[in-house]
Write an enzyme that holds these catalytic residues in place. Structure first.
Site, PDB file in Angstrom:
ATOM      1  CB  THR A 187      -0.923  -0.094   1.170  1.00 18.97           C
ATOM      2  OG1 THR A 187      -1.796  -1.169   1.125  1.00 18.97           O
ATOM      3  CG2 THR A 187      -1.729   1.294   1.157  1.00 18.97           C
ATOM      4  CB  CYS A 226     -16.217 -14.224 -10.454  1.00 21.95           C
ATOM      5  SG  CYS A 226     -14.568 -13.288 -10.788  1.00 21.95           S
ATOM      6  CB  CYS A 260      -9.142 -13.211  -6.840  1.00 15.05           C
ATOM      7  SG  CYS A 260      -9.225 -14.934  -7.611  1.00 15.05           S
TER       8      CYS A 260
END
Length: 588
Positions: A371, A557, A560
């Protein structure tokens, strides 16, 4: 929103009603073969102009202009947007910045551990504490372990090792991203959630024309894949290597709650040759919550391995179960991670655009953190682009601009220094001793020499090429979930809030409908059934009873991208669904 980052940037959005409500995606017969069930009906495979379902559909498009368009509302994209508007205010310039995000809300598709290093945040918003940033849990205790099936071997975290978290914060990254969105809006950034970037070529729909487009789609982005090919951006770097991270949030017994404690482990249930590990973080948000997860490198070789079931099995280890017993699971999700490091970073700029954040891959693998580096890349991109988009005397208001200065300043920043120092840790695990050889290498060459060795190790190639044929591997017997610590796939997906409108073409497309059965099932025993963490893929008997077919449950889904990465035939192409579809993570 397709983007043409050449003479101008043209970005076309798929809104909630982009596709005609006429699709059924399973049990059709392929045009080329009556023996192969038709699976893929998406327009990327079957052109609209030859598809009768598009006849009579209104294809009129709306166009608008901005100075900068940002694709992706994650930490990198929002940091870039904030920095651009900060610079515009400092220089008293008018600057229109538009950010589009495929999730229904900013932060709804965000998933991470997460233990946040605040370096970039301190630079971007120095008064973040006063502004109420949701960083409520400073790390107070670090625990690292090697697990065997029944026991735990404690490992001291020596000063300077990447797993140390002194000064970091345990966060729910979705909440942090949502807060970043609020800061961006206060500065005048236009946020458009619920719009999915579809193509980097012209297509009718909504268009945003801009001088520069920043691509911050996250790991293995759909548009980034196209840009790599269009501009040959991966010509001088190694293939990216990935992992899948699976995460849950639990409410636990308050007597077991230790706010600020960060636990990490390697070893069981994975063997020494399979890269991976776990985390368990104790949050401090007014109630006894823990965030826990399991990461598996997607360069594993056994097609019978299931990352999801390894995660469920790990929770039964006595050291982990002691925390979870008596608690309740309240959230689940999964996402892919970039693990290639500096060796795998592509060329970052091209005429009309650039790549930021986890799209090119700035994750510090041994730290399990990306991050702070993603945010810094967005900030540096903004600083490189700003003088160009605000320069006077431009030939065109939307002429595509090139900003190679971004890559140059990035390589002079602390981001590149940090990634260069740890570049050999991940590939060092590719040795006979696996995990233990990699740990030994890290201890010597990182802790003692700080990554200054005069060589750079290579990865093993594409993750998709690493699977061995099923006949060469031993099937893995996983215990049945007990419904207390371990759970099945469908009950897990239900906790992710995932939803896709059923009348849209499946966004999980196949280049060839015949490959799954003829190659993946025949050679690898259908590994997509196991590497998918959401139960999207399953092999079921043909209605005639004389064979098998692949069924794609696209509505499950969680975005990912693991299937696109790990498919040994590279036949699966993940494309964006309708805007707003997918998981609805609440602070993951």
């Amino acid at each position: 929103m397709p983007i043409v980052p050449r003479a101008r940037t043209c970005y076309t959005a798929q809104g909630e009603h982009a596709a005609p409500p006429l699709y059924t995606t399973l049990n059709r017969r392929a045009c080329s073969s009556v023996s192969t069930p038709r699976i893929t009906t998406h327009y990327t495979i079957h052109s609209r102009d030859k598809d009768p379902r598009w006849e009579g559909i209104e294809m009129e498009r709306f166009a608008d202009e901005a100075d900068v368009v940002i694709v992706g509302g994650g930490p990198a994209g929002l940091s870039a947007a904030i920095r651009l508007k900060q610079l515009a205010n400092e220089h008293e310039k008018e600057l229109r910045v538009c950010l589009v995000e495929k999730a229904s809300q900013i932060g709804a598709h965000t998933l991470s551990g997460a233990c946040l290093e605040p370096t970039a945040l301190d630079e971007l918003i120095p008064d973040w504490k006063e502004r109420g940033a949701p960083l409520n849990t400073p790390v107070t205790e670090d625990v690292f372990s090697i697990l065997t099936e029944k026991y735990r071997i404690p490992v001291p975290i020596l000063p300077g090792l990447p797993m140390g978290n002194h000064g970091n914060y345990i966060v729910r990254l979705g909440n942090f991203v949502r807060w970043l969105g609020e800061q961006a809006e206060e500065l005048g950034v236009e946020l458009y959630p619920g719009y999915a970037a579809a193509e980097d070529v012209f297509e009718r729909g909504m268009e945003l024309h801009a001088k520069v487009t920043m691509f911050g789609e996250g790991c293995h982005g759909h548009l980034a894949k196209q840009l790599y090919k269009q501009f040959n951006l991966r010509e001088n770097c190694e293939p990216q290597t990935y992992a899948i991270g699976l995460k849950e949030v639990w409410a636990i017994d308050e007597k077991k709650w230790r706010p600020g404690r960060a636990e990490h482990s390697v070893g069981w249930p994975l063997n020494r040759l399979t890269y991976g590990g776990s985390f368990l973080y104790h949050l401090n948000e007014g109630e006894p919550l823990v965030a826990l997860g399991f990461v598996v490198g997607l360069d594993y070789t056994n097609p019978y391995l299931s990352p999801f079931r390894e995660f469920q099995r790990w929770k039964h280890h006595p050291f982990v179960a002691a925390t979870l017993e008596g608690g309740s699971r309240i959230a689940y999700g999964a996402r892919a991670l970039n693990e290639g490091g500096s060796q795998s970073i592509p060329k970052l700029t091209f005429p009309g655009g650039l790549l930021i954040g986890c799209s090119p891959g700035f994750m510090n693998v041994p730290k399990i953190k990306g991050t702070h580096t993603a945010m810094k890349s967005g900030m540096l991109a903004a600083e490189a682009v700003f003088p160009k988009v605000t320069a006077e005397g431009l030939d065109s208001e939307t002429a595509g601009l090139h900003a190679p200065e971004y890559a140059e300043t990035l390589k002079k920043s602390w981001v590149w220094k940090e990634l260069h120092a740890v570049r050999n840790i991940r590939p060092s695990f590719h040795n006979y001793f696996g995990l233990y050889g990699g740990m030994a290498y890290t201890g010597v060459f990182y802790w003692i020499f700080r990554g200054k060795e005069p060589w750079t190790l290579k990865h093993c190639g594409l993750d998709a090429d690493q699977l061995k044929p099923a006949k060469e591997c031993t099937p893995i017997e996983y215990p049945k979930p007990d419904g207390k610590l371990s759970f099945d796939l469908l009950s897990s997906v239900a906790l992710s809030g995932t939803n896709h409108e059923g009348d849209q073409p499946a966004h999980l497309t196949l280049k060839s409908d015949s490959v799954p059965v003829q190659r993946n099932l025949a050679i690898y025993d259908g590994p997509e059934q196991r590497f998918c963490p959401a139960g999207v893929y399953e092999y079921v008997p043909l209605e005639t009873g004389d064979g098998m077919r692949l069924q794609i449950n696209a509505q499950n889904c969680v975005h990912c991208k693991t299937c696109d990465i790990k498919d040994p035939s590279q036949n699966i192409n993940w494309v964006v669904p309708e805007g707003g579809g997918g998981p609805a993570y609440n602070g993951l």
